[in-house]
Design an enzyme around this catalytic site. Structure first.
Site, mmCIF file in Angstrom:
data_model
loop_
_atom_site.group_PDB
_atom_site.id
_atom_site.type_symbol
_atom_site.label_atom_id
_atom_site.label_comp_id
_atom_site.label_asym_id
_atom_site.label_seq_id
_atom_site.Cartn_x
_atom_site.Cartn_y
_atom_site.Cartn_z
ATOM 1 N N GLU A 12 -35.184 -44.126 -19.298
ATOM 2 C CA GLU A 12 -34.163 -44.104 -19.703
ATOM 3 C C GLU A 12 -34.131 -44.697 -21.205
ATOM 4 O O GLU A 12 -33.607 -43.940 -21.928
ATOM 5 C CB GLU A 12 -33.037 -44.812 -18.913
ATOM 6 C CG GLU A 12 -32.718 -46.006 -19.887
ATOM 7 C CD GLU A 12 -34.180 -47.071 -18.506
ATOM 8 O OE1 GLU A 12 -33.507 -48.248 -18.460
ATOM 9 O OE2 GLU A 12 -34.629 -46.468 -18.121
ATOM 10 N N ASP B 235 -32.516 -46.386 -25.663
ATOM 11 C CA ASP B 235 -31.474 -47.493 -23.513
ATOM 12 C C ASP B 235 -30.629 -46.988 -23.516
ATOM 13 O O ASP B 235 -29.456 -47.457 -24.125
ATOM 14 C CB ASP B 235 -32.348 -48.622 -23.690
ATOM 15 C CG ASP B 235 -32.775 -49.028 -22.343
ATOM 16 O OD1 ASP B 235 -34.085 -48.649 -22.342
ATOM 17 O OD2 ASP B 235 -31.530 -49.252 -22.022
#
Length: 382
Positions: free
Chosen positions: A302, A259
């Site tokens: 993301e 992440d």
């Protein structure tokens, strides 16, 4: 006979293929001419020998001249494009020969029967229209000789003359009709063949187009368009299959979640287009840092996922640590003249153990590890 005909056709093809003529119809005529030549040669040689034995030297000379010309033209075929001249010259010589046979009817009244071969040869060689015209020209000459040459007129009675003319015309008409329909069917067959080839070509193009479309749809169905990584659905399908295979055969398997730290801040402060550039660069870089056998996908936002085959948890953490360090050193240029962007990432890693019974369990473990990495201050591997 069939074997002999095949061998003769092979010989004819060897002669015709040397011709510089490229037109299909002209090559067909050339094929006919070579066949007529081969059929006429033995007949003319036998006839020439016979008339030489009975001292009819004038007719023998014409026959030898005709035979010699036919043989010569076989060698000229490979050197000339004006093959029609060969046909017309041979036809003129043959016409003179036929007229001579009729004119000297006093020697042998049966020689007029040879004239029946004329429409067969000329129509077969020149086609139904030109061949029939030549046949009519010869018949007109014959009828003129019947009327104006006394010894020819006296050699045949009126009934024979009438029968000869009608028989000759019947042969010419029938041969012309057969040649006309042969040519028409050949053209229709050629047209049908070309239409079929065109249809096959269109079909191949359509199949190729649909194949490309199917491949494109398949690619779109399993690819995240922004990062060019596997999308969530396809990645999870692959992950489930590899998990089942690893559990069955006792192979190591590691799963990692990555992440991007403070990605929302990048979107809010620099804009979503810059965020897209970050994700695109991240996707390309991550793929370049793992093995070809490893599977990388974008699960959403993301968050990227890694499936590391035949890798235990310790080795997987080591690989992910190398990736984390490399990402922290990566500089992403998103606008000319602006300072490149620096990013960091938090990564959670889990591997197959006896307690992990499904891929969902493995996913939850990696997600928990990712949460721990974020809680530990981000930019680390847990």
């Amino acid at each position: 006979m069939l074997t002999l005909a095949k061998k003769m056709q092979h010989l004819v093809d060897l002669i015709v293929v040397k011709s510089p003529v490229s037109d299909k119809e002209e090559r067909v005529r050339l094929n006919h001419y070579v066949w007529v030549t081969f059929m006429m040669l033995p007949i003319t040689l036998i006839a020439g020998a016979y008339h030489a034995s009975v001292r009819n030297y004038a007719l023998t000379f014409l026959i030898v001249l005709f035979s010699a010309y036919l043989v010569t033209t076989l060698f000229l075929i490979a050197k000339t494009r004006k093959t029609y001249l060969l046909y017309f010259i041979s036809n003129v010589i043959f016409t003179v020969l036929m007229i001579y046979l009729l004119y000297h009817a006093d020697f042998d009244a049966s020689m007029i029967l040879w004239l029946f071969t004329y429409p067969l040869g000329t129509i077969f060689l020149f086609g139904n229209r030109i061949g029939f015209m030549w046949s009519c020209v010869l018949l007109a000459i014959v009828m003129t000789l019947f009327v104006w040459v006394p010894h020819v007129d006296h050699a045949y009675d009126l009934t024979f003359k009438i029968r000869f003319c009608f028989s000759y015309l019947a042969i010419a008409f029938i041969t012309s009709w057969i040649e006309y329909h042969r040519h028409r069917y050949q053209q229709e067959s050629e047209a049908n063949r070309e239409a079929l080839l065109a249809e096959q070509s269109l079909l191949k193009e359509e199949i190729h187009r649909r194949t490309l479309l199917e491949e494109e749809l398949h690619y779109l169905a399993q690819t995240d368009m922004l990062t060019k990584l596997y999308n969530r659905r396809h990645f999870l399908n692959c992950a489930h299959k590899e998990f089942v295979r690893a559990k069955r055969y006792g192979h190591d398997l590691a799963f990692a979640l990555l992440d991007v730290d403070y990605f929302k801040h990048i979107n809010d402060s620099l804009g979503h287009p810059v965020g897209d550039v970050v994700l695109q660069t991240l996707g390309e870089y991550c793929v370049s840092q793992v093995r070809d056998t490893d599977i990388v996908g974008r699960l959403g936002g993301e968050e990227l996922a890694f499936l590391l085959l035949h890798v235990n948890e310790e080795k997987a953490k080591e690989k992910m640590e190398h990736l984390r360090i490399a990402l922290s050193r990566l500089r992403i240029t998103y606008t000319q003249g602006i300072e490149p962007l620096n990013i960091t990432a938090s990564i959670g890693v889990a591997s197959i153990t006896s307690e992990v019974q499904s891929f969902e369990d493995l996913y939850l473990r990696a997600d928990k590890k990712l949460y721990e990495a974020k809680s530990a201050g981000r930019n680390c591997v847990r």
